[in-house]
Design a protein around this motif. Sequence first.
Motif, PDB file in Angstrom:
ATOM      1  N   LEU A  90     -89.530   9.115 -27.964  1.00 21.52           N
ATOM      2  CA  LEU A  90     -88.278   9.613 -27.386  1.00 21.52           C
ATOM      3  C   LEU A  90     -87.755  10.764 -28.230  1.00 21.52           C
ATOM      4  O   LEU A  90     -88.065  10.871 -29.413  1.00 21.52           O
ATOM      5  CB  LEU A  90     -87.232   8.503 -27.348  1.00 21.52           C
ATOM      6  CG  LEU A  90     -87.627   7.247 -26.571  1.00 21.52           C
ATOM      7  CD1 LEU A  90     -86.535   6.191 -26.706  1.00 21.52           C
ATOM      8  CD2 LEU A  90     -87.880   7.577 -25.112  1.00 21.52           C
ATOM      9  N   VAL A  91     -86.926  11.600 -27.607  1.00 19.24           N
ATOM     10  CA  VAL A  91     -86.360  12.738 -28.319  1.00 19.24           C
ATOM     11  C   VAL A  91     -84.871  12.805 -28.015  1.00 19.24           C
ATOM     12  O   VAL A  91     -84.465  12.630 -26.864  1.00 19.24           O
ATOM     13  CB  VAL A  91     -87.038  14.057 -27.878  1.00 19.24           C
ATOM     14  CG1 VAL A  91     -86.458  15.236 -28.638  1.00 19.24           C
ATOM     15  CG2 VAL A  91     -88.543  13.990 -28.097  1.00 19.24           C
ATOM     16  N   GLY A  92     -84.058  13.037 -29.048  1.00 24.81           N
ATOM     17  CA  GLY A  92     -82.620  13.194 -28.840  1.00 24.81           C
ATOM     18  C   GLY A  92     -81.853  12.749 -30.070  1.00 24.81           C
ATOM     19  O   GLY A  92     -82.438  12.190 -31.004  1.00 24.81           O
ATOM     20  N   PRO A  93     -80.527  12.986 -30.083  1.00 27.26           N
ATOM     21  CA  PRO A  93     -79.730  12.548 -31.222  1.00 27.26           C
ATOM     22  C   PRO A  93     -79.635  11.023 -31.295  1.00 27.26           C
ATOM     23  O   PRO A  93     -79.703  10.350 -30.268  1.00 27.26           O
ATOM     24  CB  PRO A  93     -78.351  13.171 -30.966  1.00 27.26           C
ATOM     25  CG  PRO A  93     -78.340  13.608 -29.559  1.00 27.26           C
ATOM     26  CD  PRO A  93     -79.764  13.719 -29.078  1.00 27.26           C
ATOM     27  N   ILE A 151     -70.636  12.653 -30.874  1.00 29.25           N
ATOM     28  CA  ILE A 151     -71.187  12.312 -29.547  1.00 29.25           C
ATOM     29  C   ILE A 151     -70.717  10.941 -29.058  1.00 29.25           C
ATOM     30  O   ILE A 151     -70.953  10.580 -27.919  1.00 29.25           O
ATOM     31  CB  ILE A 151     -72.743  12.325 -29.526  1.00 29.25           C
ATOM     32  CG1 ILE A 151     -73.327  11.424 -30.615  1.00 29.25           C
ATOM     33  CG2 ILE A 151     -73.286  13.728 -29.608  1.00 29.25           C
ATOM     34  CD1 ILE A 151     -74.834  11.217 -30.482  1.00 29.25           C
ATOM     35  N   ALA A 152     -70.046  10.181 -29.929  1.00 28.17           N
ATOM     36  CA  ALA A 152     -69.754   8.784 -29.585  1.00 28.17           C
ATOM     37  C   ALA A 152     -68.270   8.565 -29.376  1.00 28.17           C
ATOM     38  O   ALA A 152     -67.569   8.122 -30.270  1.00 28.17           O
ATOM     39  CB  ALA A 152     -70.266   7.870 -30.686  1.00 28.17           C
ATOM     40  N   ASP A 153     -67.777   8.860 -28.155  1.00 29.80           N
ATOM     41  CA  ASP A 153     -66.377   8.553 -27.883  1.00 29.80           C
ATOM     42  C   ASP A 153     -66.278   7.092 -27.420  1.00 29.80           C
ATOM     43  O   ASP A 153     -67.267   6.360 -27.394  1.00 29.80           O
ATOM     44  CB  ASP A 153     -65.816   9.530 -26.840  1.00 29.80           C
ATOM     45  CG  ASP A 153     -66.605   9.477 -25.543  1.00 29.80           C
ATOM     46  OD1 ASP A 153     -67.365   8.503 -25.342  1.00 29.80           O
ATOM     47  OD2 ASP A 153     -66.468  10.404 -24.730  1.00 29.80           O
ATOM     48  N   PHE A 174     -80.114   9.183 -27.737  1.00 33.78           N
ATOM     49  CA  PHE A 174     -79.534   9.772 -26.532  1.00 33.78           C
ATOM     50  C   PHE A 174     -80.524  10.764 -25.950  1.00 33.78           C
ATOM     51  O   PHE A 174     -80.540  11.929 -26.305  1.00 33.78           O
ATOM     52  CB  PHE A 174     -78.173  10.397 -26.855  1.00 33.78           C
ATOM     53  CG  PHE A 174     -77.141   9.341 -27.069  1.00 33.78           C
ATOM     54  CD1 PHE A 174     -77.064   8.665 -28.276  1.00 33.78           C
ATOM     55  CD2 PHE A 174     -76.293   8.966 -26.050  1.00 33.78           C
ATOM     56  CE1 PHE A 174     -76.159   7.637 -28.467  1.00 33.78           C
ATOM     57  CE2 PHE A 174     -75.379   7.950 -26.222  1.00 33.78           C
ATOM     58  CZ  PHE A 174     -75.307   7.280 -27.434  1.00 33.78           C
ATOM     59  N   THR A 175     -81.377  10.282 -25.049  1.00 40.92           N
ATOM     60  CA  THR A 175     -82.425  11.110 -24.455  1.00 40.92           C
ATOM     61  C   THR A 175     -81.862  11.826 -23.225  1.00 40.92           C
ATOM     62  O   THR A 175     -80.793  11.463 -22.733  1.00 40.92           O
ATOM     63  CB  THR A 175     -83.622  10.241 -24.002  1.00 40.92           C
ATOM     64  OG1 THR A 175     -83.237   9.558 -22.800  1.00 40.92           O
ATOM     65  CG2 THR A 175     -84.013   9.218 -25.051  1.00 40.92           C
ATOM     66  N   PRO A 176     -82.615  12.803 -22.696  1.00 41.01           N
ATOM     67  CA  PRO A 176     -82.149  13.463 -21.467  1.00 41.01           C
ATOM     68  C   PRO A 176     -82.005  12.480 -20.310  1.00 41.01           C
ATOM     69  O   PRO A 176     -81.279  12.730 -19.357  1.00 41.01           O
ATOM     70  CB  PRO A 176     -83.259  14.491 -21.180  1.00 41.01           C
ATOM     71  CG  PRO A 176     -83.928  14.718 -22.501  1.00 41.01           C
ATOM     72  CD  PRO A 176     -83.822  13.427 -23.251  1.00 41.01           C
ATOM     73  N   ARG A 193     -81.231   5.139 -24.979  1.00 41.95           N
ATOM     74  CA  ARG A 193     -82.312   4.155 -25.045  1.00 41.95           C
ATOM     75  C   ARG A 193     -82.230   3.427 -26.385  1.00 41.95           C
ATOM     76  O   ARG A 193     -81.949   4.049 -27.410  1.00 41.95           O
ATOM     77  CB  ARG A 193     -83.685   4.840 -24.970  1.00 41.95           C
ATOM     78  CG  ARG A 193     -83.960   5.560 -23.671  1.00 41.95           C
ATOM     79  CD  ARG A 193     -84.339   4.562 -22.575  1.00 41.95           C
ATOM     80  NE  ARG A 193     -84.677   5.243 -21.336  1.00 41.95           N
ATOM     81  CZ  ARG A 193     -83.796   5.580 -20.392  1.00 41.95           C
ATOM     82  NH1 ARG A 193     -82.510   5.319 -20.561  1.00 41.95           N
ATOM     83  NH2 ARG A 193     -84.201   6.169 -19.286  1.00 41.95           N
ATOM     84  N   LEU A 194     -82.524   2.122 -26.351  1.00 44.48           N
ATOM     85  CA  LEU A 194     -82.562   1.357 -27.595  1.00 44.48           C
ATOM     86  C   LEU A 194     -83.834   1.679 -28.369  1.00 44.48           C
ATOM     87  O   LEU A 194     -84.936   1.615 -27.814  1.00 44.48           O
ATOM     88  CB  LEU A 194     -82.544  -0.144 -27.273  1.00 44.48           C
ATOM     89  CG  LEU A 194     -82.506  -1.027 -28.505  1.00 44.48           C
ATOM     90  CD1 LEU A 194     -81.094  -1.088 -29.067  1.00 44.48           C
ATOM     91  CD2 LEU A 194     -83.004  -2.433 -28.179  1.00 44.48           C
ATOM     92  N   ILE A 195     -83.692   2.030 -29.645  1.00 45.19           N
ATOM     93  CA  ILE A 195     -84.868   2.200 -30.504  1.00 45.19           C
ATOM     94  C   ILE A 195     -85.133   0.919 -31.275  1.00 45.19           C
ATOM     95  O   ILE A 195     -86.264   0.514 -31.463  1.00 45.19           O
ATOM     96  CB  ILE A 195     -84.660   3.328 -31.534  1.00 45.19           C
ATOM     97  CG1 ILE A 195     -84.239   4.605 -30.876  1.00 45.19           C
ATOM     98  CG2 ILE A 195     -85.917   3.545 -32.327  1.00 45.19           C
ATOM     99  CD1 ILE A 195     -83.993   5.696 -31.890  1.00 45.19           C
TER     100      ILE A 195
END
Length: 403
Positions: free
Chosen positions: A172-175, A220-222, A258-260, A264-266
Motif C-alpha cells: 500500500l502507498v499513502g500517509p 490529516i486526522a480530524d 490512507f491510500t487513494p 486500510r489497516l496495516i
Amino acid sequence: MRVCVVGSGGREHALADVLGRSAEVVVTPGSPGIPGSVPDAPESIDADLYVIGPEAPLVDGLADRLRAEGRLVFGPGADGARLEGSKAWMKEVVSAAGVPTAEHATFTEVDPALAHLDSLSAPYVLKTDGLAAGKGVLVTESLAEARDGVAEYLSGAAFGDAGRTLVIEEGLVGPELSVLAVCDGHRAVALAPAQDFKRVGDGDAGPNTGGMGAYSPVGIADGDVVDDVLDRFVQPTIDELRRRGIDYRGVLYAGLMFTPNGPRLIEFNVRFGDPETQVVLPRLSSDLSVLLAQAAAGHIEHTPTFVDDAQVTVVLASEGYPASPRTGDVITGLDAARALDGVSVFCAGVRAGADGELLTAGGRVLNVCGRGATVAEARSRAYAGVAEISWPGMHFRTDIAGS
Ligand code: AMP
Ligand code: GLY
C-alpha cells in the motif's frame, strides 16, 4: 490509587509520568532513568491497577496471571494479545470482522511464496508472522530483494522462528496514522492520533525500526477520521473478539495507511505505541489513571480530552541500531536538555554506570520531546534538546515532523 507499570522503556517512562499526575506509580523493572523503578516482579507488587507496557509479557499471559489473582489489569490476556503475536491470526480476525486491510497470503515454503511474490507489483511487503520487536517487516520496490528476503525469513536466518511463517502483503502507498484506542471489552474511546517515523534514516531511508520519532496532533486526522477508525476498524474487531469469547481490555493500536482507495489497516498492536505514547499522553488533559482503571474494570465512562499544544519526540539511537546496537556508552547533556523551556526527555534504554552516570543500554536510548503551540514550535524545541545530548555513535533522524 497505586499503579504498577510493567516495562522499562520510553513508553513506560511516559506512562509513569502521566499516571503520576494523579496516582502513586511504581515501575517494574523500570530503569535508573525512570523514577519509581523497583526490581520486584509484578506479582509481588501491591497495586490497585497494573498497566502492562510491552507486547512480550502480554503475549506470554502476564495479564491472565495477574487477573487470576483478582487484580485489576489494563492489558489484554494472551488470547487477545495474539492479534500482535501472530500476524496471520490477526489477518484472519480482521477479515472476519470486515475491517479494510491489505490483501495477504501466508507461507511456510519457499517455492509457493516466490510464485506469489512474482504475481504482485511493487512495493513488495514481507512480514514475520511472530514478534520481531517492530523490525520484522521488509518493504521494498525491488523484486530481487523481496525474493532474497523470502529465503532469509523462511529459513529462520533473519528472525529465527518468528519468520518461519511468512506473511506476504499487498503493498500500500499513502500517509500513515497511529490511533490508540482504549478498550473495555465492549467498546473503545480513542486517544489523540499520532504519526510515527518507522525507518531509521532521513527521508524514510534504510530498514524499519521500532520507531524513530513521532508527533501529535496530526493534520490529516480530524475528529471525523478518528470516529471512522473507531466505527470501521476498532469496534468491529472488538465485536469479533467477543464472538470468539475474548474480553479485550487494553489498548488496541490501529496502524493505518490512507491510500487513494481509503484508509486500510496495516497492523494492530495490543499495547501503547512506542514512541507514539511519548507524544500522545503528555497532551492528555483528563485523568489517565481513571480511564485505564475503568477500561480494566470493563466499563469506560470517561471521554479523554487533550490540550491543543503539540508534542514532538525524536528518538536518539545507539550506533548500529537497528541491526546490532552497541551499548555501554556514557550519555552526556541530559540535564542541560531537560533545563530547556518546553523540553522533556524520557529514558528508553539506559543503565547506571559504576559512578552513577547513565550509560546506553539498548538500541533506542532516549526520547527527546518538545512541546509548543504548533508542531513547528514543538519540533524546534525537541531538536534544541537533542543538540545538548551526545554519546559516541549516537544517531537520530533530522526530519521528524518536518514538512
Ligand atoms: P508494521 O510493523 O506491520 O506496522 O509495518 C511496519 C511499517 O512497514 C509500516 O509502518 C509501514 O510503513 C510499512 N508497511 C507495513 N505493511 C505495509 C503494506 N501492506 N504496504 C506498504 N507498507 C507497509
Ligand atoms: N511505533 C510503533 C510501535 O509501537 O509498534
